[in-house]
Write a protein that holds these residues in place. Structure first.
Motif, short mmCIF file in Angstrom:
data_model
loop_
_atom_site.label_atom_id
_atom_site.label_comp_id
_atom_site.label_asym_id
_atom_site.label_seq_id
_atom_site.Cartn_x
_atom_site.Cartn_y
_atom_site.Cartn_z
N ALA A 42 -104.65 -13.70 -14.20
CA ALA A 42 -105.54 -14.99 -13.76
C ALA A 42 -106.76 -14.86 -14.25
O ALA A 42 -107.37 -15.99 -14.91
N ARG A 96 -105.72 -26.02 -14.40
CA ARG A 96 -104.68 -24.95 -14.71
C ARG A 96 -104.17 -24.48 -13.37
O ARG A 96 -104.72 -24.46 -12.72
N ASP A 154 -108.53 -17.29 -16.99
CA ASP A 154 -109.49 -18.26 -16.75
C ASP A 154 -110.63 -18.01 -17.67
O ASP A 154 -111.48 -19.01 -17.70
N ARG A 155 -110.96 -16.74 -18.01
CA ARG A 155 -112.17 -16.79 -19.07
C ARG A 155 -111.83 -16.78 -20.65
O ARG A 155 -112.56 -16.82 -21.58
N ALA A 157 -113.75 -12.67 -12.43
CA ALA A 157 -113.63 -13.91 -12.08
C ALA A 157 -114.57 -14.43 -11.06
O ALA A 157 -114.84 -13.81 -10.06
N VAL A 163 -111.09 -25.31 -14.08
CA VAL A 163 -110.78 -24.63 -12.78
C VAL A 163 -109.22 -24.00 -12.88
O VAL A 163 -108.23 -24.92 -13.21
N THR A 164 -108.97 -22.75 -12.38
CA THR A 164 -107.59 -22.40 -12.45
C THR A 164 -107.22 -22.18 -10.79
O THR A 164 -107.92 -21.68 -10.06
N ILE A 205 -111.80 -19.51 -10.43
CA ILE A 205 -110.42 -19.58 -9.79
C ILE A 205 -110.40 -20.17 -8.46
O ILE A 205 -111.22 -19.66 -7.84
#
Length: 309
Positions: free
Chosen positions: A253, A153, A257-258, A51, A127-128, A2
């Protein structure tokens, strides 16, 4: 991973017997200084939720800078993207009443010098980008455009509720707002103002998952496919709601993300937000991934599919 692009502040918190009306002075007790800012808060919340996080923002060269950054490096947040500005570090003043409700005013200061261009080497597939309109509308629009071009994302917390360009909203994967922000955006965008109706209409219009948080009533959400989700948080003893929304967003988030499904992401977000209400201050009240997971296991998120009546 992230990448958070957002504000870094020092929060000056005063507990008052009641929140003041416009033009009224209300005296409180002792004041406290806490690290804050939506960027720093959400970065820490996402890191504590498990994260890998990098933060891009700006602080001043003053004594408040260390306070604004407190706890982030220790939680594993990469701070190499945090610039030093000639302006003072951002400051937020927060009055908190005995029920935990708050009233905030703030100074942008060094946050105005946060550069979205610093995001470029960090963005890419897998990547977020997590960002908030509090860092500035033009900077957010640039950041989102860079993320979309790089294949990342995009999670946007539209707080405050200043509507970005339609093209920017169409580039967002997940839009998160509270009920007041949803109503403001609805008026600006010509959408229904009721929380679920807004989520459904905005999800369809911008092809994004739209989440509206409702404080003690939990959250509602809608997907581009027409699914509707809702859930309520567990009861906790509320001391201070400051930062609860940031804890919720960071945890959501981190889960997305995972690769977690929406039901798990929203349950973990509600758990993180609830746990953050138990202490005064924002980051100091954020919980660990294990604590979030234990409480999330008790939270039911209901989903109604798009084809259901």
């Amino acid at each position: 991973m992230i990448v958070v692009f957002g504000t870094l502040n020092v929060d000056l918190v005063i507990v008052v017997p009641r929140l003041p009306a416009p033009g009224e002075g209300v005296k409180g007790g002792d004041h406290q200084l806490f690290p804050g800012g939506k960027g720093g808060n959400q970065a820490l919340a996402a890191a504590l939720a498990g994260a890998r996080v990098a933060l891009v923002g700006a602080v001043g060269g003053d004594g408040f800078a260390a306070t604004a950054l407190a706890g982030l490096a220790e939680a594993g947040v990469d701070l190499s993207g945090v610039a030093r500005s000639d302006r003072p570090t951002g400051l937020q003043t927060i009055a908190v009443d005995p029920t935990g409700e708050n009233l905030m005013t703030g100074s942008t200061a060094a946050n105005a010098d946060a550069s979205p261009q610093a995001l470029a080497p960090l963005l890419g597939p897998g990547v977020t980008l997590l960002t908030q309109t509090s860092i500035g509308l033009r900077a957010v629009e640039t950041a989102i455009a860079l993320a979309r071009t790089a294949g990342a994302r995009v999670v946007l917390n539209a707080a405050p509720a200043i509507p970005p360009a339609e093209a920017t909203l169409a580039a967002v994967d997940v839009l998160i707002v509270n009920a007041h922000e949803a109503a403001s955006l609805a008026e600006a965008l010509g959408l229904p103002g009721e929380a679920m109706a807004f989520a459904v209409a905005a999800a369809r219009r911008f092809m994004a998952t739209v989440v509206v948080t409702l404080g003690p009533r939990g959250l509602v959400a809608a997907t581009p496919e027409g699914d509707r989700l809702d859930g309520a948080p567990p009861e906790v003893a509320v001391v201070d709601t400051t930062g609860a929304g940031d804890a919720l967003i960071g945890a959501i988030a981190a889960a997305l993300d995972r690769g977690a499904p929406l039901e798990i992401a929203f349950a973990e977000g509600l758990a993180a937000g609830s746990l953050a209400c138990r202490e005064t201050g924002a980051r100091s009240s954020f919980a660990s991934r294990s604590a979030i997971g234990r409480l999330a296991a008790t939270i039911a998120i209901r989903r109604t599919t798009g084809g259901a009546a």
